[in-house]
Design an enzyme around this catalytic site. Structure first.
Site, PDB file in Angstrom:
ATOM      1  N   HIS A   1       0.769  -1.253  -0.028  1.00  0.00           N
ATOM      2  CA  HIS A   1       0.031  -0.058  -0.009  1.00  0.00           C
ATOM      3  C   HIS A   1       0.738   1.465   0.110  1.00  0.00           C
ATOM      4  O   HIS A   1       1.024   1.806   0.869  1.00  0.00           O
ATOM      5  CB  HIS A   1      -0.779  -0.026   1.240  1.00  0.00           C
ATOM      6  CG  HIS A   1      -2.004   0.813   1.167  1.00  0.00           C
ATOM      7  ND1 HIS A   1      -3.635   0.783   1.039  1.00  0.00           N
ATOM      8  CD2 HIS A   1      -1.943   2.335   1.043  1.00  0.00           C
ATOM      9  CE1 HIS A   1      -4.092   1.540   0.939  1.00  0.00           C
ATOM     10  NE2 HIS A   1      -3.231   2.896   0.904  1.00  0.00           N
TER      11      HIS A   1
ATOM     12  N   HIS B   1       1.153   5.035  -2.503  1.00  0.00           N
ATOM     13  CA  HIS B   1       0.779   5.544  -3.688  1.00  0.00           C
ATOM     14  C   HIS B   1       1.972   6.317  -4.352  1.00  0.00           C
ATOM     15  O   HIS B   1       2.812   6.789  -3.797  1.00  0.00           O
ATOM     16  CB  HIS B   1      -0.179   6.692  -3.305  1.00  0.00           C
ATOM     17  CG  HIS B   1      -1.479   5.909  -2.809  1.00  0.00           C
ATOM     18  ND1 HIS B   1      -2.489   5.742  -3.609  1.00  0.00           N
ATOM     19  CD2 HIS B   1      -2.019   5.766  -1.490  1.00  0.00           C
ATOM     20  CE1 HIS B   1      -3.698   5.013  -2.876  1.00  0.00           C
ATOM     21  NE2 HIS B   1      -3.344   5.053  -1.668  1.00  0.00           N
TER      22      HIS B   1
ATOM     23  N   HIS C   1      -9.730   0.523  -2.018  1.00  0.00           N
ATOM     24  CA  HIS C   1      -9.742   1.069  -0.937  1.00  0.00           C
ATOM     25  C   HIS C   1     -11.039   1.150  -0.357  1.00  0.00           C
ATOM     26  O   HIS C   1     -12.257   1.176  -1.063  1.00  0.00           O
ATOM     27  CB  HIS C   1      -9.291   2.728  -0.918  1.00  0.00           C
ATOM     28  CG  HIS C   1      -7.808   2.899  -1.053  1.00  0.00           C
ATOM     29  ND1 HIS C   1      -7.323   2.330  -2.191  1.00  0.00           N
ATOM     30  CD2 HIS C   1      -7.229   3.833  -0.444  1.00  0.00           C
ATOM     31  CE1 HIS C   1      -6.066   2.952  -2.114  1.00  0.00           C
ATOM     32  NE2 HIS C   1      -5.965   3.720  -0.985  1.00  0.00           N
TER      33      HIS C   1
ATOM     34  N   GLU D   1     -11.834   2.930   5.838  1.00  0.00           N
ATOM     35  CA  GLU D   1     -11.080   3.778   6.783  1.00  0.00           C
ATOM     36  C   GLU D   1     -11.829   5.065   7.219  1.00  0.00           C
ATOM     37  O   GLU D   1     -12.262   5.194   8.431  1.00  0.00           O
ATOM     38  CB  GLU D   1      -9.743   4.329   5.841  1.00  0.00           C
ATOM     39  CG  GLU D   1      -8.921   5.163   6.873  1.00  0.00           C
ATOM     40  CD  GLU D   1      -7.392   5.656   6.008  1.00  0.00           C
ATOM     41  OE1 GLU D   1      -6.553   6.154   6.936  1.00  0.00           O
ATOM     42  OE2 GLU D   1      -7.618   6.172   5.174  1.00  0.00           O
TER      43      GLU D   1
ATOM     44  N   ASP E   1       1.317   4.098   2.805  1.00  0.00           N
ATOM     45  CA  ASP E   1       0.292   4.854   2.194  1.00  0.00           C
ATOM     46  C   ASP E   1       0.797   6.024   1.491  1.00  0.00           C
ATOM     47  O   ASP E   1       1.269   5.895   0.339  1.00  0.00           O
ATOM     48  CB  ASP E   1      -0.953   5.145   3.124  1.00  0.00           C
ATOM     49  CG  ASP E   1      -2.202   5.479   2.839  1.00  0.00           C
ATOM     50  OD1 ASP E   1      -2.218   5.554   1.546  1.00  0.00           O
ATOM     51  OD2 ASP E   1      -3.041   5.753   3.494  1.00  0.00           O
ATOM     52  N   ASP E   2       0.968   7.048   2.116  1.00  0.00           N
ATOM     53  CA  ASP E   2       1.552   8.317   1.601  1.00  0.00           C
ATOM     54  C   ASP E   2       2.613   8.936   2.447  1.00  0.00           C
ATOM     55  O   ASP E   2       2.220   9.893   3.256  1.00  0.00           O
ATOM     56  CB  ASP E   2       0.450   9.386   1.393  1.00  0.00           C
ATOM     57  CG  ASP E   2      -0.606   8.939   0.612  1.00  0.00           C
ATOM     58  OD1 ASP E   2      -0.139   8.442  -0.795  1.00  0.00           O
ATOM     59  OD2 ASP E   2      -1.661   8.562   0.838  1.00  0.00           O
TER      60      ASP E   2
END
Length: 354
Positions: A24, A26, A211, A214, A292-293
């Site tokens: 995961h 991006h 996704h 969340e 994630d980011d």
């Protein structure tokens, strides 16, 4: 000295040395903050203070205003990516950073639509990423594959276009498309409207990795399970709120890509200790930790494992289970998965340091 007593401290096994997969991450969000600053200067663009003097930014995604700020910062970073060289740099650095953290398989998620205007369309945009993924894999030893992701903020017909593009590049191993995803604010759009795109991807052998779970709760996890038939769920952490939904996740062997720092940064949970990671594991869920980011949240993959040890109280057996979950839930070739699982066993068999 005679009669002196010495205390010998046990040093925990290094989570950097723990073999793992990263499922995961991006494309834009993988950028180093130093890279986005350099790209902004190179292209004569002004960055928000959140990327300069106030990094990492303070974020919240629990209301519309908070999500708008998150998206605005994300868009500001994405606007600094202006061509092929920039795109290749992002892929290469993502592979380098993962390799430095013991990640041996990386699935980088990208929506080529955002970069198409600078390179002649969505097809060349994706092909640039795939080509650099192959080169970066060879250079770093961390195999990089790609997940093509549609956006909930765009029309579902655009998702079908991306699914067809992804299908043309479907494969196994580094430098291929291995999955199809759906990202952005999960409170937007009707999940069921994207089902036709996922069917196109499935016919090409691509895994479903949307996704869900969340910003919305377990009810949306159930919707994603029903309509998108996922192999994995990006986040999915809020399945913990409904025992029936969590039981279904476990029964269907859907891997949850849990990103603790993202959850806290976006206000889903107040602290890292509140992320229900232990609850998911105790229920028998397969969990893969993800960053994630990192550009927005200020932490990378190893930080998630360190948090699991520190904030969740997980021992090395449990950390090894998380690493196995990332490998078993990955779309890596079977032989690579086998080797990585063996290496996790070797890591666990090694005695802690002193």
């Amino acid at each position: 000295m005679t009669g002196a007593l010495y205390m010998v401290a046990m040093v925990p096994r290094s989570v950097v040395e723990l073999p793992k997969a990263h499922l995961h991450l991006h494309f834009t969000g993988s950028m180093r903050v130093s890279t986005v600053r350099e790209l902004a200067e190179q292209h004569g663009m002004r960055l928000p203070q959140a990327f300069t003097t106030q990094w990492p930014p303070k974020l919240s995604g629990t209301d519309e205003r908070g999500w708008f700020r998150f998206q605005r910062l994300y868009d500001a970073a994405r606007a600094c990516v202006r061509g092929e060289a920039d795109m290749r740099r992002i892929v290469r650095e993502a592979a380098e950073d993962d390799a430095a953290e013991g990640s041996r398989w990386l699935e980088l998620q990208v929506d080529p639509t955002s970069y198409a205007p600078f390179v002649g369309g969505i097809t060349p945009a994706l092909e640039i990423v795939l080509d650099e993924a192959r080169a970066a894999s060879a250079a770093t030893g961390t195999a990089v594959a790609v997940v093509v992701a549609a956006s909930r903020m765009r029309h579902p017909l655009e998702a079908r276009t991306l699914a067809r593009l992804a299908a043309r590049h479907a494969g196994e191993g580094a430098g291929t498309v291995v999955g199809f995803g759906l990202s952005n604010d999960e409170r937007r759009g009707m999940t069921s409207d994207f089902a036709p795109a996922f069917r196109i991807a499935a016919r090409a052998g691509l895994a479903s990795v949307p996704h869900a779970g969340e910003l919305l709760g377990a009810d949306h996890v159930a919707v994603a399970l029903e309509h998108l038939l996922p192999h994995r769920l990006g986040h999915g952490v809020r399945a913990a709120e409904d025992p029936a939904v969590l039981h279904r996740v476990v029964r269907e062997q859907v891997t949850l890509e849990v990103c603790p720092t993202s959850n806290v940064s976006l206000g889903v949970y107040p602290t890292l200790a509140d992320v229900p990671l232990r609850r998911l594991l105790e229920a028998g869920a397969r969990v893969a930790l993800g960053a994630d980011d990192p550009l927005l949240f200020g932490s990378r993959l190893v930080d998630q494992y360190e948090s699991a040890r520190r904030d969740q109280g997980l021992d090395d057996e449990a950390l090894a289970r998380l690493a196995r979950g990332s490998i078993e839930g990955s779309l890596a070739p079977p032989e690579l998965r086998r080797r990585l699982l063996e290496d996790v066993g070797t890591w666990l068999a090694r005695p802690p340091g002193r």
